[in-house]
Design an enzyme around this catalytic site. Sequence first.
Site, PDB file in Angstrom:
ATOM      1  CG  ASP A  28       5.603   6.715  14.426  1.00 26.00           C
ATOM      2  OD1 ASP A  28       5.066   6.382  15.497  1.00 26.00           O
ATOM      3  OD2 ASP A  28       6.315   7.736  14.319  1.00 26.00           O
ATOM      4  CG  HIS A  45       0.227  -0.214  20.353  1.00 23.90           C
ATOM      5  ND1 HIS A  45       0.995   0.556  19.519  1.00 23.90           N
ATOM      6  CD2 HIS A  45       0.404   0.306  21.594  1.00 23.90           C
ATOM      7  CE1 HIS A  45       1.601   1.506  20.211  1.00 23.90           C
ATOM      8  NE2 HIS A  45       1.251   1.384  21.479  1.00 23.90           N
ATOM      9  CG  LEU A 139       7.447 -11.371   2.893  1.00 21.65           C
ATOM     10  CD1 LEU A 139       7.990 -10.250   2.015  1.00 21.65           C
ATOM     11  CD2 LEU A 139       6.177 -10.888   3.607  1.00 21.65           C
TER      12      LEU A 139
END
Length: 250
Positions: A28, A45, A139
Site C-alpha cells: 500500500d 504502481h 520461493l
Amino acid sequence: MIFKKKQPQTVPKLDPNNIPAHIAFIMDGNGRWAKKRNMPRTYGHHEGTKTIRTLALEANRLGVKAMTVYAFSTENFARPQQEVEYIFKLPKEFFNLYLQELMDNNVQIRFIGDVARAPQWTQDVIFSAVERTSHNTGLILCFAFIYGSRQEIVEACKQIAMDYKQGDLTLDEIDEDLFESYMMSADLPPVDLLVRTSGECRLSNFMLWQLSYAELYFSPVLWPDFNEACLHEAIIAYQHRDRRFGGLKS
Ligand code: IPE
Ligand code: IPE
Ligand code: MG
C-alpha cells in the site's frame, strides 16, 4: 590521525533459524508515493513493482518458502478506469523485466484471485509465467490479483456444497482442514507474518481465513520505498513476538 571511538553495535540481528515460512504483503502507498513527487498515481504502481522483485529475491535468499503480494483487490475496480487498465498492464511489464532473473533464482510464480476478469492478453502473460516456473523449488511468489477474501470464502463454500450434493462429501468430513483445501492458497504454508505498508492498519479484504494466527506488522513506509532493510526489520519484529496460539507463554 584521530580514531573515532567505535559505536556499540545495537542493530538487532536476524535469527536464521526462525524465518517466517510465509509472508503476506499488503502493498500500500503507491499513490501517495507518486503524489509526493507530483507524479501520476500510475508512476507509483510502476515503481512499486521494483519492490516486489527486490523483496522476492531477498526473501528467497533468506529461505522464506512463500510470499504473497496483494496486487489488486476486487474492490479496486472502484478506481478510475485508466488506473485499473494501467495495473492490468503491469504483469506483462513485470515478467518482461524480471521473469528470467526469477527463473535463475528458482522462484515459482503463482496467482490467486479471479484472474479471468483481467483482459485475455494479461491472462496469457500470467499463465505463461506460472507455467514456466512451475517446476521451480525456491520461493513461491504468489500474486493476489483481482482477489477478495470474502469472495474466496464464498466460492469455497459453494464448491463444498456442490461436492456434498453430488455425494462426494459427507457432513462429517467438513472440518477446518477440508475447508482449507478448498481455498485458493491451499498448498501454501500458513501465513506467519502479514506486512502492510503506508501506515494503514486494516486488512482490506485480504486473506481473512489465512491470517487467523498470523503476526501483523504495520509499517509507515510507502510500498515503493520498502526495501531489504525494511523486510529485515519486519522479520526481526516477528522474531520477537511470542506466538502462543491460544496456549500459555513459552
Ligand atoms: C497500493 O497502493 C496498490 C493498489 C492498491 C493497487 P495504492 O494505490 O492504494 O496507494 P495509496 O494508498 O492511494 O497511496
Ligand atoms: C488494498 O489496498 C489492496 C491492495 C493493496 C491491492 P487499498 O489501498 O485498495 O485498500 P483501502 O482502500 O485503503 O482499504
Ligand atoms: Mg491504498
